[in-house]
Structures are given as C-alpha cells and as structure tokens.
Design a protein around this motif. Structure first.
Motif, PDB file in Angstrom:
ATOM      1  N   SER A  41       0.792  -1.343   0.179  1.00  0.00           N
ATOM      2  CA  SER A  41       0.114   0.066  -0.043  1.00  0.00           C
ATOM      3  C   SER A  41       0.730   1.290   0.171  1.00  0.00           C
ATOM      4  O   SER A  41       0.508   2.264  -0.594  1.00  0.00           O
ATOM      5  CB  SER A  41      -1.037  -0.042   1.165  1.00  0.00           C
ATOM      6  OG  SER A  41      -1.804  -1.094   1.099  1.00  0.00           O
ATOM      7  N   GLU A  83      -6.899   0.504  -0.690  1.00  0.00           N
ATOM      8  CA  GLU A  83      -7.154  -0.682   0.085  1.00  0.00           C
ATOM      9  C   GLU A  83      -8.250  -0.591   1.020  1.00  0.00           C
ATOM     10  O   GLU A  83      -8.550   0.617   1.622  1.00  0.00           O
ATOM     11  CB  GLU A  83      -5.906  -0.748   1.229  1.00  0.00           C
ATOM     12  CG  GLU A  83      -6.209  -2.106   1.883  1.00  0.00           C
ATOM     13  CD  GLU A  83      -4.909  -2.501   2.738  1.00  0.00           C
ATOM     14  OE1 GLU A  83      -3.870  -2.557   2.248  1.00  0.00           O
ATOM     15  OE2 GLU A  83      -4.977  -2.114   4.055  1.00  0.00           O
ATOM     16  N   ASP A 160      -5.552  -1.678  -5.052  1.00  0.00           N
ATOM     17  CA  ASP A 160      -4.965  -2.478  -3.602  1.00  0.00           C
ATOM     18  C   ASP A 160      -5.734  -3.473  -2.944  1.00  0.00           C
ATOM     19  O   ASP A 160      -6.954  -3.084  -2.383  1.00  0.00           O
ATOM     20  CB  ASP A 160      -4.714  -1.207  -2.764  1.00  0.00           C
ATOM     21  CG  ASP A 160      -3.787  -1.368  -1.864  1.00  0.00           C
ATOM     22  OD1 ASP A 160      -3.662  -2.527  -1.451  1.00  0.00           O
ATOM     23  OD2 ASP A 160      -3.162  -0.517  -0.934  1.00  0.00           O
ATOM     24  N   GLU A 161      -5.513  -4.555  -3.211  1.00  0.00           N
ATOM     25  CA  GLU A 161      -6.043  -5.544  -2.373  1.00  0.00           C
ATOM     26  C   GLU A 161      -7.596  -5.810  -2.674  1.00  0.00           C
ATOM     27  O   GLU A 161      -8.456  -5.492  -2.022  1.00  0.00           O
ATOM     28  CB  GLU A 161      -5.917  -5.977  -0.967  1.00  0.00           C
ATOM     29  CG  GLU A 161      -4.305  -5.962  -0.960  1.00  0.00           C
ATOM     30  CD  GLU A 161      -3.856  -6.911   0.236  1.00  0.00           C
ATOM     31  OE1 GLU A 161      -4.724  -7.695   0.706  1.00  0.00           O
ATOM     32  OE2 GLU A 161      -2.897  -6.356   1.124  1.00  0.00           O
TER      33      GLU A 161
END
Ligand code: ATP
Ligand code: MG
Length: 236
Positions: A41, A83, A160-161
């Motif tokens: 991140s 995220e 992000d994820e």
C-alpha cells in the motif's frame, strides 16, 4: 509508462520501502504480491502522493511524478483504488461515480457516456444507482470503488487488494471484472494482492515484495514456475 527507480519511503525513520524499482509498460497488467506489511500500500501511496518519497524517482511517460502536486496526479491519468475501497458511504452510488469523474470535469453528454460505460461493466451499479454506498455489500462496494476510478478515464489503474474481505466466489467475480476492464479499456493495470494465485494468473509480469524490497520479478510464467513462489505463495 510508469517507471519507479530505487524508491525508498520511511515512516518516522522506519524503512517501509527500500530501493524499490518497478516498471509498467503501456497496456501491461502488473501484479505485485507480498505478505502483510510488505509495503504494497505504501508503494501506491507514494505514486498517488499521500506519502512522500525519501529517495528515488517515479516517472510517468517520462515526466517526474514526484514534482507533480498530489491533488494534480489524477489529472495525469492515475487512478488509485485504495485498500478497503473507501467509498463515500453517505453518498449514492451515482454520486460516488461522479466524484471519480472530477478530473475530467465532464459535460452532460460525456457524463452520460461515462455512466453507460461503467454500468456496462458493472450492471449491478445501474440497478443500485440511488442506493447509499454504505449500504452496498462488500463486493458491490469494491465494484463501485473500481467504477469510481474508471469514471476519470485513467490510463494507469492502481488496485490495492480488491479481494480483501470478500468470499472466494465474490473475489473471483471481482478478478473477472478487473480482467474485463483491462481488456475492454486497454489501460495499464497494477494490482497489489495477497491472493497470489489469482493475481499472478491475471498478470503479464509480476513482482514479489517482502519487507520493503523486491525479492523476485519476472513474467507470469517465471513467477508461477518459481519454486519459492510456489511454496510460499501458492501453497504447492
Ligand atoms: N502511517 C504509517 N505510520 C507508520 N508506519 C506505517 C504507516 N503506514 C504503514 N506503516 C508501516 O509500513 C509497513 C508497510 O505497510 P503497508 O501498509 O504498505 O503494507 P502492505 O504490504 O500494504 O500490508 P497489507 O497487506 O497488510 O495491506 C508496515 O510495517 C506498516 O506498519
Ligand atoms: Mg496494504
């Protein structure tokens, strides 16, 4: 188009990224995998400018991105899906998408086109356009976060994820959506994920980030065939 060289980031003296170098060529799908706390991140935050680089360079199409003020970076064609999605919970689905379109300041006709584009990719968002974003399911919120990013017609999409906290079935659906976005919109995608199998099977090339360092990089085939990746990340 994106070139990061020897990037280091520190938090109060602690090194979170240590001389990280990665690149993404036009239209590529890059995966970055690594465990919790690896700095994934942080890497995206450095690109967006929400954390400062201690040293190193980030360039986009040859221009020095670190010299561009962070609020101006979306205008350079960068969209960051953070995220945890970070949708605006008290705004409607349509208003969230509108927030993503601000780098383009669209006129009415363009705005209609933008909505049609994202609704074609994510039909559920059309059905739920007036619903408050905070009341969407996790998977729907992830779709909205991606749709919001796409509304600004970015050239570089940072994810992000996106699978975080989703059931395997919904996570697979999200990965399928991302593949579709990459194919239909043809943009450069950088995906950060702990789910290495899915991330590596989607990418052209990838990197393994551990404790702030790139420990391995290669083509999809190189990484999927690497003994250590297979053991540590693919559980084989
Ligand atoms: N604002 C902050 N202040 C201090 N340390 C931070 C801060 N943000 C991140 N860190 C530290 O930097 C390191 C990298 O964090 P980062 O969030 O980038 O990891 P990550 O790879 O995204 O992890 P995860 O998979 O859990 O999301 C961690 O050790 C984390 O504790
Ligand atoms: Mg993270």
């Amino acid at each position: 188009m994106l070139k990061i060289d020897a990037l280091s980031v520190t938090y109060g003296g602690l090194l979170a990224l240590d001389q990280v170098s990665i690149r993404a060529d036009e239209g590529e799908f890059i995966a970055i995998v690594g465990p919790n706390g690896a700095g994934k991140s942080t890497l995206f935050k450095a690109i967006s400018g929400t954390v400062a680089a201690a040293s190193g360079t980030i360039s986009l199409d040859g221009t020095d991105l670190l010299a561009v003020a962070p609020p101006m970076r979306p205008h350079r064609g960068i969209a960051h899906v953070p995220e945890g999605r970070q949708v605006f919970k008290s705004l409607s689905v349509a208003d969230n998408i509108a927030m993503g379109a601000w780098p383009l300041a669209p006129r009415a006709a363009e705005w209609t086109q933008t909505l049609e584009r994202v609704h074609a990719l994510f039909p559920v968002l059309a059905e739920r356009r007036d619903q408050l974003a905070g009341t969407l399911s996790g998977g729907e919120q992830q779709m909205l976060a991606i749709a919001r990013a796409l509304a600004g017609k970015p050239r570089l999409l940072l994810l992000d994820e996106p699978s975080m906290g989703l059931s395997p079935r919904i996570a697979d659906l999200i990965f399928d959506c991302i593949q579709t976005v990459h194919k239909t919109e043809g943009m450069t995608v950088v995906l950060v994920e702990q789910r290495a199998v899915e991330a590596l099977s989607s990418c052209n090339r990838g990197y393994v980030l551990e404790s702030g360092r790139i420990v391995l990089q290669g083509s999809q085939a190189d990484l999927l065939g690497d003994d250590r990746v297979r053991k540590v990340y693919l559980g084989r």
